[in-house]
Design a protein around this motif. Structure first.
Motif, PDB file in Angstrom:
ATOM      1  N   ILE A  52      48.597 -17.149  42.338  1.00 57.52           N
ATOM      2  CA  ILE A  52      48.681 -15.776  42.839  1.00 57.52           C
ATOM      3  C   ILE A  52      47.621 -15.522  43.906  1.00 57.52           C
ATOM      4  CG2 ILE A  52      48.497 -13.335  42.191  1.00 57.52           C
ATOM      5  CD1 ILE A  52      49.438 -14.184  39.366  1.00 57.52           C
ATOM      6  N   CYS A  53      48.074 -14.969  45.032  1.00 59.55           N
ATOM      7  CA  CYS A  53      47.185 -14.542  46.108  1.00 59.55           C
ATOM      8  C   CYS A  53      47.676 -13.171  46.590  1.00 59.55           C
ATOM      9  CB  CYS A  53      47.200 -15.567  47.244  1.00 59.55           C
ATOM     10  SG  CYS A  53      45.754 -15.485  48.304  1.00 59.55           S
ATOM     11  N   THR A  54      46.960 -12.560  47.496  1.00 61.10           N
ATOM     12  CA  THR A  54      47.319 -11.193  47.892  1.00 61.10           C
ATOM     13  C   THR A  54      48.711 -11.131  48.520  1.00 61.10           C
ATOM     14  OG1 THR A  54      44.990 -10.662  48.241  1.00 61.10           O
ATOM     15  CG2 THR A  54      46.617  -9.177  49.221  1.00 61.10           C
ATOM     16  N   HIS A  55      48.972 -11.954  49.537  1.00 64.08           N
ATOM     17  CA  HIS A  55      50.214 -11.851  50.302  1.00 64.08           C
ATOM     18  C   HIS A  55      51.219 -12.957  50.000  1.00 64.08           C
ATOM     19  CE1 HIS A  55      47.262  -9.693  53.031  1.00 64.08           C
ATOM     20  NE2 HIS A  55      48.158  -8.765  52.735  1.00 64.08           N
ATOM     21  N   ASN A  56      50.868 -13.905  49.137  1.00 63.12           N
ATOM     22  CA  ASN A  56      51.739 -15.054  48.852  1.00 63.12           C
ATOM     23  C   ASN A  56      52.253 -15.663  50.158  1.00 63.12           C
ATOM     24  OD1 ASN A  56      54.900 -15.664  47.112  1.00 63.12           O
ATOM     25  ND2 ASN A  56      53.098 -16.958  47.242  1.00 63.12           N
ATOM     26  N   SER A  57      51.290 -15.972  51.029  1.00 65.54           N
ATOM     27  CA  SER A  57      51.663 -16.477  52.347  1.00 65.54           C
ATOM     28  C   SER A  57      51.031 -17.821  52.696  1.00 65.54           C
ATOM     29  CB  SER A  57      51.282 -15.456  53.432  1.00 65.54           C
ATOM     30  OG  SER A  57      49.893 -15.175  53.381  1.00 65.54           O
ATOM     31  N   ARG A  58      49.884 -18.149  52.079  1.00 60.87           N
ATOM     32  CA  ARG A  58      49.173 -19.358  52.474  1.00 60.87           C
ATOM     33  C   ARG A  58      48.653 -20.133  51.252  1.00 60.87           C
ATOM     34  NH1 ARG A  58      48.532 -15.359  56.152  1.00 60.87           N
ATOM     35  NH2 ARG A  58      48.554 -15.875  58.384  1.00 60.87           N
ATOM     36  N   ARG A  59      47.507 -19.699  50.714  1.00 66.67           N
ATOM     37  CA  ARG A  59      46.840 -20.476  49.665  1.00 66.67           C
ATOM     38  C   ARG A  59      47.667 -20.624  48.393  1.00 66.67           C
ATOM     39  NH1 ARG A  59      41.596 -16.801  50.032  1.00 66.67           N
ATOM     40  NH2 ARG A  59      43.229 -15.410  50.813  1.00 66.67           N
ATOM     41  N   SER A  60      48.359 -19.578  48.013  1.00 70.43           N
ATOM     42  CA  SER A  60      49.145 -19.652  46.777  1.00 70.43           C
ATOM     43  C   SER A  60      50.303 -20.636  46.921  1.00 70.43           C
ATOM     44  CB  SER A  60      49.658 -18.270  46.372  1.00 70.43           C
ATOM     45  OG  SER A  60      50.247 -17.596  47.479  1.00 70.43           O
ATOM     46  N   HIS A  61      50.923 -20.683  48.103  1.00 68.93           N
ATOM     47  CA  HIS A  61      51.993 -21.651  48.328  1.00 68.93           C
ATOM     48  C   HIS A  61      51.448 -23.074  48.344  1.00 68.93           C
ATOM     49  CE1 HIS A  61      54.782 -18.365  49.832  1.00 68.93           C
ATOM     50  NE2 HIS A  61      55.541 -19.081  49.033  1.00 68.93           N
ATOM     51  N   LEU A  62      50.358 -23.297  49.055  1.00 70.61           N
ATOM     52  CA  LEU A  62      49.766 -24.631  49.088  1.00 70.61           C
ATOM     53  C   LEU A  62      49.389 -25.098  47.682  1.00 70.61           C
ATOM     54  CD1 LEU A  62      47.489 -24.300  52.257  1.00 70.61           C
ATOM     55  CD2 LEU A  62      49.521 -25.763  52.035  1.00 70.61           C
ATOM     56  N   SER A  63      48.844 -24.198  46.886  1.00 70.69           N
ATOM     57  CA  SER A  63      48.447 -24.551  45.522  1.00 70.69           C
ATOM     58  C   SER A  63      49.660 -24.867  44.657  1.00 70.69           C
ATOM     59  CB  SER A  63      47.637 -23.407  44.907  1.00 70.69           C
ATOM     60  OG  SER A  63      46.460 -23.161  45.640  1.00 70.69           O
ATOM     61  N   GLN A  64      50.689 -24.034  44.749  1.00 70.92           N
ATOM     62  CA  GLN A  64      51.918 -24.268  43.992  1.00 70.92           C
ATOM     63  C   GLN A  64      52.519 -25.636  44.330  1.00 70.92           C
ATOM     64  OE1 GLN A  64      55.167 -21.809  45.253  1.00 70.92           O
ATOM     65  NE2 GLN A  64      56.618 -22.675  43.778  1.00 70.92           N
ATOM     66  N   TYR A  82      54.831 -22.019  40.211  1.00 67.68           N
ATOM     67  CA  TYR A  82      55.355 -20.855  40.909  1.00 67.68           C
ATOM     68  C   TYR A  82      54.240 -20.267  41.772  1.00 67.68           C
ATOM     69  CZ  TYR A  82      58.632 -21.182  36.970  1.00 67.68           C
ATOM     70  OH  TYR A  82      59.530 -21.624  36.034  1.00 67.68           O
ATOM     71  N   SER A  83      54.593 -19.296  42.599  1.00 69.45           N
ATOM     72  CA  SER A  83      53.569 -18.544  43.329  1.00 69.45           C
ATOM     73  C   SER A  83      54.043 -17.118  43.540  1.00 69.45           C
ATOM     74  CB  SER A  83      53.244 -19.214  44.668  1.00 69.45           C
ATOM     75  OG  SER A  83      54.341 -19.142  45.559  1.00 69.45           O
ATOM     76  N   GLY A  84      53.080 -16.248  43.770  1.00 68.20           N
ATOM     77  CA  GLY A  84      53.404 -14.841  44.005  1.00 68.20           C
ATOM     78  C   GLY A  84      52.199 -14.124  44.578  1.00 68.20           C
ATOM     79  N   GLY A  85      52.410 -12.883  44.969  1.00 68.31           N
ATOM     80  CA  GLY A  85      51.332 -12.090  45.540  1.00 68.31           C
ATOM     81  C   GLY A  85      51.257 -10.716  44.909  1.00 68.31           C
ATOM     82  N   THR A  86      50.217  -9.986  45.242  1.00 72.17           N
ATOM     83  CA  THR A  86      50.179  -8.583  44.846  1.00 72.17           C
ATOM     84  C   THR A  86      51.135  -7.776  45.721  1.00 72.17           C
ATOM     85  OG1 THR A  86      48.247  -8.248  46.271  1.00 72.17           O
ATOM     86  CG2 THR A  86      47.832  -8.712  43.955  1.00 72.17           C
ATOM     87  N   GLU A  87      51.538  -8.370  46.861  1.00 67.60           N
ATOM     88  CA  GLU A  87      52.616  -7.834  47.693  1.00 67.60           C
ATOM     89  C   GLU A  87      53.336  -9.013  48.350  1.00 67.60           C
ATOM     90  OE1 GLU A  87      51.197  -6.251  51.726  1.00 67.60           O
ATOM     91  OE2 GLU A  87      49.394  -6.014  50.484  1.00 67.60           O
ATOM     92  N   ALA A  88      54.550  -8.793  48.795  1.00 68.42           N
ATOM     93  CA  ALA A  88      55.335  -9.845  49.437  1.00 68.42           C
ATOM     94  C   ALA A  88      55.267  -9.694  50.950  1.00 68.42           C
ATOM     95  CB  ALA A  88      56.793  -9.777  48.968  1.00 68.42           C
ATOM     96  N   THR A  89      55.107 -10.817  51.643  1.00 67.93           N
ATOM     97  CA  THR A  89      55.116 -10.812  53.109  1.00 67.93           C
ATOM     98  C   THR A  89      56.067 -11.918  53.582  1.00 67.93           C
ATOM     99  OG1 THR A  89      53.128 -12.207  53.103  1.00 67.93           O
ATOM    100  CG2 THR A  89      52.800  -9.824  53.340  1.00 67.93           C
ATOM    101  N   ALA A  90      55.526 -13.093  53.880  1.00 66.94           N
ATOM    102  CA  ALA A  90      56.317 -14.275  54.223  1.00 66.94           C
ATOM    103  C   ALA A  90      55.402 -15.489  54.151  1.00 66.94           C
ATOM    104  CB  ALA A  90      56.918 -14.163  55.624  1.00 66.94           C
ATOM    105  N   PHE A 135      54.024 -11.414  42.342  1.00 66.94           N
ATOM    106  CA  PHE A 135      53.843 -12.349  41.225  1.00 66.94           C
ATOM    107  C   PHE A 135      54.739 -12.014  40.040  1.00 66.94           C
ATOM    108  CE2 PHE A 135      50.632  -9.046  40.461  1.00 66.94           C
ATOM    109  CZ  PHE A 135      50.836  -8.742  39.119  1.00 66.94           C
ATOM    110  N   SER A 136      55.171 -10.752  39.948  1.00 67.62           N
ATOM    111  CA  SER A 136      56.030 -10.321  38.840  1.00 67.62           C
ATOM    112  C   SER A 136      57.513 -10.389  39.178  1.00 67.62           C
ATOM    113  CB  SER A 136      55.669  -8.884  38.451  1.00 67.62           C
ATOM    114  OG  SER A 136      55.783  -8.016  39.579  1.00 67.62           O
ATOM    115  N   ASP A 137      57.851 -10.975  40.321  1.00 63.51           N
ATOM    116  CA  ASP A 137      59.247 -11.102  40.739  1.00 63.51           C
ATOM    117  C   ASP A 137      60.063 -11.831  39.673  1.00 63.51           C
ATOM    118  OD1 ASP A 137      60.910 -11.010  43.555  1.00 63.51           O
ATOM    119  OD2 ASP A 137      61.499 -12.752  42.361  1.00 63.51           O
ATOM    120  N   ASP A 138      61.344 -11.498  39.585  1.00 62.63           N
ATOM    121  CA  ASP A 138      62.216 -12.127  38.592  1.00 62.63           C
ATOM    122  C   ASP A 138      62.323 -13.638  38.782  1.00 62.63           C
ATOM    123  OD1 ASP A 138      62.753  -9.729  37.349  1.00 62.63           O
ATOM    124  OD2 ASP A 138      64.687  -9.412  38.351  1.00 62.63           O
ATOM    125  N   PHE A 139      62.011 -14.140  39.964  1.00 61.34           N
ATOM    126  CA  PHE A 139      62.043 -15.582  40.217  1.00 61.34           C
ATOM    127  C   PHE A 139      60.967 -16.306  39.414  1.00 61.34           C
ATOM    128  CE2 PHE A 139      61.344 -19.463  42.717  1.00 61.34           C
ATOM    129  CZ  PHE A 139      62.647 -19.866  42.977  1.00 61.34           C
TER     130      PHE A 139
END
Length: 207
Positions: A52-64, A82-90, A135-139
């Motif tokens: 989990i990271c703020t925007h689920n755009s960089r570090r969380s994806h690399l970690s996942q 999995y990965s997610g953010g406190t908000e979704a961006t890209a 991070f709480s997305d149904d995915f």
């Protein structure tokens, strides 16, 4: 047990990673994650990790992506990352470019503002489906998972992750600071290798 065959370029990247470069301070940061994984394995339970990271755009994806890859590399079974953010961006485009340069095969499955990507590290293993989401997305899993906080702002700004059975802070410096500079490619490449090295250290501790 047959070893899973990764793409040669991914295996080469992993082989180049020196886990003895992980500092004692970082080992202490990673120890709760290792303990969590060992407990799940000992209990013969499925392992679910939500980075989990703020925007689920960089570090969380690399970690996942690196955690899932290392689980396969070390034949640690029943691991879903999995990965997610406190908000979704890209997912930031430089993340995909960096991973391609480190041996992954990536296909863009959609073209909206928040594209969906298929990321593969092996011909025969399932693709990692990557896109930005909360991070709480149904995915993502709703319970029985570890919440791995990969940035300090998400760790501070996200006081409750409902459903997780453990919350672990494994934070990294944001490569975003290099965006638009001559150092951008090098910064993303090195941040990815840093995360990969630490995930290698974590999963190699389980065998």
């Amino acid at each position: 047990m047959n070893k899973i065959k990764l793409f040669d370029a991914v295996s080469k990247t992993i082989s180049s990673l020196e886990i003895n470069t992980v500092s004692e301070d970082r080992k202490a940061v990673l120890e709760p994650l290792i303990d969590y994984l060992k407990l799940k394995i000992k209990s013969n339970e499925s392992i679910r990790l939500n980075f989990i990271c703020t925007h689920n755009s960089r570090r969380s994806h690399l970690s996942q992506i690196w955690a899932q890859t290392m689980a396969s590399y070390y034949n640690i079974k029943d691991v879903s990352c999995y990965s997610g953010g406190t908000e979704a961006t890209a997912m930031f485009s430089k993340v995909g470019e960096t991973l391609v340069n480190q041996g992954f095969k990536i296909a863009k499955l959609s073209n909206e503002s928040n594209p969906v990507y298929s990321i593969k590290f092996s011909e025969n293993e399932p693709a990692i489906i990557a896109f930005s989401k909360q991070f709480s997305d149904d995915f993502n899993p709703a319970s029985e998972f570890a919440a791995i906080m990969t940035c300090s702002s998400a760790d501070k700004g996200c006081p409750m992750v409902f459903g997780c059975d453990k919350r672990i802070a494994v934070t990294y410096e944001d490569p975003k600071k290099s965006d638009g500079t001559p150092q951008q490619t090098e910064t993303y490449f090195n941040r990815s290798l840093e995360i990969a090295t630490e995930m290698k250290y974590v999963f190699s501790s389980l065998v």
